[in-house]
Design a protein around this motif. Structure first.
Motif, PDB file in Angstrom:
ATOM      1  N   ASP A  38       0.813  -1.222   0.000  1.00 38.99           N
ATOM      2  CA  ASP A  38       0.000   0.000   0.000  1.00 38.99           C
ATOM      3  C   ASP A  38       0.843   1.268   0.000  1.00 38.99           C
ATOM      4  O   ASP A  38       0.311   2.365  -0.212  1.00 38.99           O
ATOM      5  N   ALA A  39       2.165   1.127   0.253  1.00 35.87           N
ATOM      6  CA  ALA A  39       3.039   2.299   0.352  1.00 35.87           C
ATOM      7  C   ALA A  39       3.816   2.555  -0.937  1.00 35.87           C
ATOM      8  O   ALA A  39       4.859   3.207  -0.932  1.00 35.87           O
ATOM      9  N   ARG A  40       3.333   2.055  -2.062  1.00 42.28           N
ATOM     10  CA  ARG A  40       4.033   2.215  -3.336  1.00 42.28           C
ATOM     11  C   ARG A  40       4.151   3.670  -3.789  1.00 42.28           C
ATOM     12  O   ARG A  40       5.028   4.003  -4.585  1.00 42.28           O
ATOM     13  N   ASP A  41       3.269   4.519  -3.301  1.00 40.93           N
ATOM     14  CA  ASP A  41       3.290   5.910  -3.744  1.00 40.93           C
ATOM     15  C   ASP A  41       4.080   6.810  -2.795  1.00 40.93           C
ATOM     16  O   ASP A  41       4.017   8.036  -2.887  1.00 40.93           O
ATOM     17  N   THR A  42       4.854   6.202  -1.886  1.00 42.40           N
ATOM     18  CA  THR A  42       5.674   6.990  -0.977  1.00 42.40           C
ATOM     19  C   THR A  42       7.050   7.228  -1.592  1.00 42.40           C
ATOM     20  O   THR A  42       7.395   6.671  -2.637  1.00 42.40           O
ATOM     21  N   ALA A  43       7.858   8.049  -0.913  1.00 42.18           N
ATOM     22  CA  ALA A  43       9.222   8.309  -1.396  1.00 42.18           C
ATOM     23  C   ALA A  43      10.151   7.144  -1.091  1.00 42.18           C
ATOM     24  O   ALA A  43      11.122   6.904  -1.820  1.00 42.18           O
ATOM     25  N   GLY A  44       9.858   6.411  -0.042  1.00 40.08           N
ATOM     26  CA  GLY A  44      10.694   5.292   0.364  1.00 40.08           C
ATOM     27  C   GLY A  44      10.071   4.611   1.568  1.00 40.08           C
ATOM     28  O   GLY A  44       9.122   5.136   2.181  1.00 40.08           O
ATOM     29  N   ILE A  45      10.590   3.446   1.924  1.00 44.13           N
ATOM     30  CA  ILE A  45      10.025   2.651   3.003  1.00 44.13           C
ATOM     31  C   ILE A  45      11.138   2.166   3.917  1.00 44.13           C
ATOM     32  O   ILE A  45      12.190   1.722   3.448  1.00 44.13           O
ATOM     33  N   VAL A  46      10.890   2.262   5.214  1.00 44.24           N
ATOM     34  CA  VAL A  46      11.717   1.578   6.213  1.00 44.24           C
ATOM     35  C   VAL A  46      10.847   0.492   6.827  1.00 44.24           C
ATOM     36  O   VAL A  46       9.812   0.788   7.438  1.00 44.24           O
ATOM     37  N   VAL A  86       9.908   1.989  -5.147  1.00 41.94           N
ATOM     38  CA  VAL A  86      10.573   2.881  -4.190  1.00 41.94           C
ATOM     39  C   VAL A  86      11.646   2.112  -3.427  1.00 41.94           C
ATOM     40  O   VAL A  86      11.571   0.887  -3.301  1.00 41.94           O
ATOM     41  N   PRO A  87      12.658   2.817  -2.913  1.00 37.16           N
ATOM     42  CA  PRO A  87      13.690   2.130  -2.124  1.00 37.16           C
ATOM     43  C   PRO A  87      13.134   1.628  -0.800  1.00 37.16           C
ATOM     44  O   PRO A  87      12.343   2.317  -0.149  1.00 37.16           O
ATOM     45  N   ALA A 121      19.253   6.843  -0.111  1.00 35.95           N
ATOM     46  CA  ALA A 121      18.744   6.177  -1.313  1.00 35.95           C
ATOM     47  C   ALA A 121      17.774   7.069  -2.068  1.00 35.95           C
ATOM     48  O   ALA A 121      17.788   7.121  -3.304  1.00 35.95           O
ATOM     49  N   VAL A 122      16.917   7.777  -1.341  1.00 41.41           N
ATOM     50  CA  VAL A 122      15.981   8.705  -1.980  1.00 41.41           C
ATOM     51  C   VAL A 122      16.740   9.818  -2.692  1.00 41.41           C
ATOM     52  O   VAL A 122      16.400  10.217  -3.817  1.00 41.41           O
ATOM     53  N   ALA A 123      17.791  10.323  -2.049  1.00 39.48           N
ATOM     54  CA  ALA A 123      18.545  11.438  -2.621  1.00 39.48           C
ATOM     55  C   ALA A 123      19.373  11.032  -3.830  1.00 39.48           C
ATOM     56  O   ALA A 123      19.528  11.804  -4.782  1.00 39.48           O
ATOM     57  N   THR A 124      19.913   9.824  -3.844  1.00 39.46           N
ATOM     58  CA  THR A 124      20.849   9.410  -4.897  1.00 39.46           C
ATOM     59  C   THR A 124      20.237   8.478  -5.927  1.00 39.46           C
ATOM     60  O   THR A 124      20.843   8.224  -6.972  1.00 39.46           O
ATOM     61  N   GLY A 125      19.059   7.932  -5.623  1.00 37.97           N
ATOM     62  CA  GLY A 125      18.466   6.943  -6.529  1.00 37.97           C
ATOM     63  C   GLY A 125      19.125   5.585  -6.447  1.00 37.97           C
ATOM     64  O   GLY A 125      18.981   4.767  -7.360  1.00 37.97           O
ATOM     65  N   ALA A 126      19.848   5.329  -5.364  1.00 35.65           N
ATOM     66  CA  ALA A 126      20.558   4.056  -5.215  1.00 35.65           C
ATOM     67  C   ALA A 126      19.570   2.895  -5.147  1.00 35.65           C
ATOM     68  O   ALA A 126      18.477   3.016  -4.591  1.00 35.65           O
ATOM     69  N   VAL A 127      19.981   1.761  -5.720  1.00 38.19           N
ATOM     70  CA  VAL A 127      19.172   0.542  -5.669  1.00 38.19           C
ATOM     71  C   VAL A 127      19.604  -0.269  -4.448  1.00 38.19           C
ATOM     72  O   VAL A 127      20.788  -0.593  -4.296  1.00 38.19           O
TER      73      VAL A 127
END
Length: 252
Positions: free
Chosen positions: A50-58, A78-79, A230-236
């Motif tokens: 359900d959190a696919r539209d967020t910036a990232g997930i912990v 998302v990362p 990860a959000v800032a750099t786009g790291a996988v």
């Protein structure tokens, strides 16, 4: 620097957000698309989906899930950072042998309520020290113990998890102990006491014994810092792939 908004109700993560200011801030309840912290208890996979539209997930201390669950989460856009207190990303990096070992042995002990997660994290240490993915060669499971014989590209590994009779259970990932030993050109020993949140990593080679300085950063702060980067750099990030590997081997 623009602060990354983080949505969470967990007090420890709220404290970590304050420590990371100005890189992070607590999201407004009506704010769209913040980084979201998800409790790993219960059906965490539904909340992650359900959190696919967020910036990232912990994802905090997820309970073990089936391979079918992990397949459904493979294409998340998302990362995702997975916080596992017995298998921290920074400690794993400290422990990685410079040369692949010939054999890895992991012994884990903990309360019955945490048995499945403890075995999963023990498999994770075998993967880290063994240098990559593993396959199960043999498995022996009883109500009080589980032993896995594993094989990877570089060598073999064995994982044993024992259940403490009469031990008190707690939140997943909050108890138990793990001792991991990699034998090869360099001997690496890892000791994890999850009850006291202490970890020791030691390397032995021809130059003698070196004990790595313990990591002092909280698991919550580390998880948030990694997802912000990860959000800032786009790291996988490979966290979910590693979790899937460990879950599948542990659950059989």
């Amino acid at each position: 620097m623009t602060a990354v908004a983080v949505s969470t109700d967990l007090p420890a993560y709220r404290a970590a957000i304050a420590e990371l200011a100005p890189r992070a801030r607590l999201a407004d309840p009506t704010e769209a698309g913040p980084v979201r912290v998800i409790d790993g208890r219960g059906a965490w996979w539904d909340r992650v989906s359900d959190a696919r539209d967020t910036a990232g997930i912990v994802l905090d201390e997820p309970r073990p899930a089936s391979e079918a669950v992990h397949r459904a989460l493979r294409d998340l856009p998302v990362p995702v950072v997975v916080v596992r207190r017995r298998l921290r990303a920074d400690v794993a990096a400290d422990a990685e042998p410079p040369l692949a070992p010939l054999h890895v042995t992991v012994d884990a002990w903990g309360p019955p309520a945490d048995a499945a997660t403890l075995l999963r994290d023990a498999v994770g240490w075998a993967r880290v020290l063994g240098g990559g993915p593993l396959d199960v060669v043999a498995r022996a499971v009883t109500p009080l113990a589980a032993t896995l014989a594993l094989r990877g590209a570089a060598g073999g590994a064995s994982v044993t998890r024992a259940v403490a009779g009469g031990g008190r259970g707690g939140p997943s990932g909050a108890g138990g102990a793990v001792t991991a030993l990699a034998l090869g050109p360099r001997r690496v020993e890892v000791r994890v006491d999850a009850a006291t949140m202490t970890t020791q990593v030691a390397h032995d080679d021809e130059r003698g014994r070196r004990i790595v300085s313990p990591r002092r950063e909280s698991a919550e702060r580390l998880g948030l810092r990694r997802v912000i980067e990860a959000v800032a750099t786009g790291a996988v990030l490979a966290d979910l792939d590693d979790l899937r590997h460990d879950d599948v081997l542990a659950l059989g």
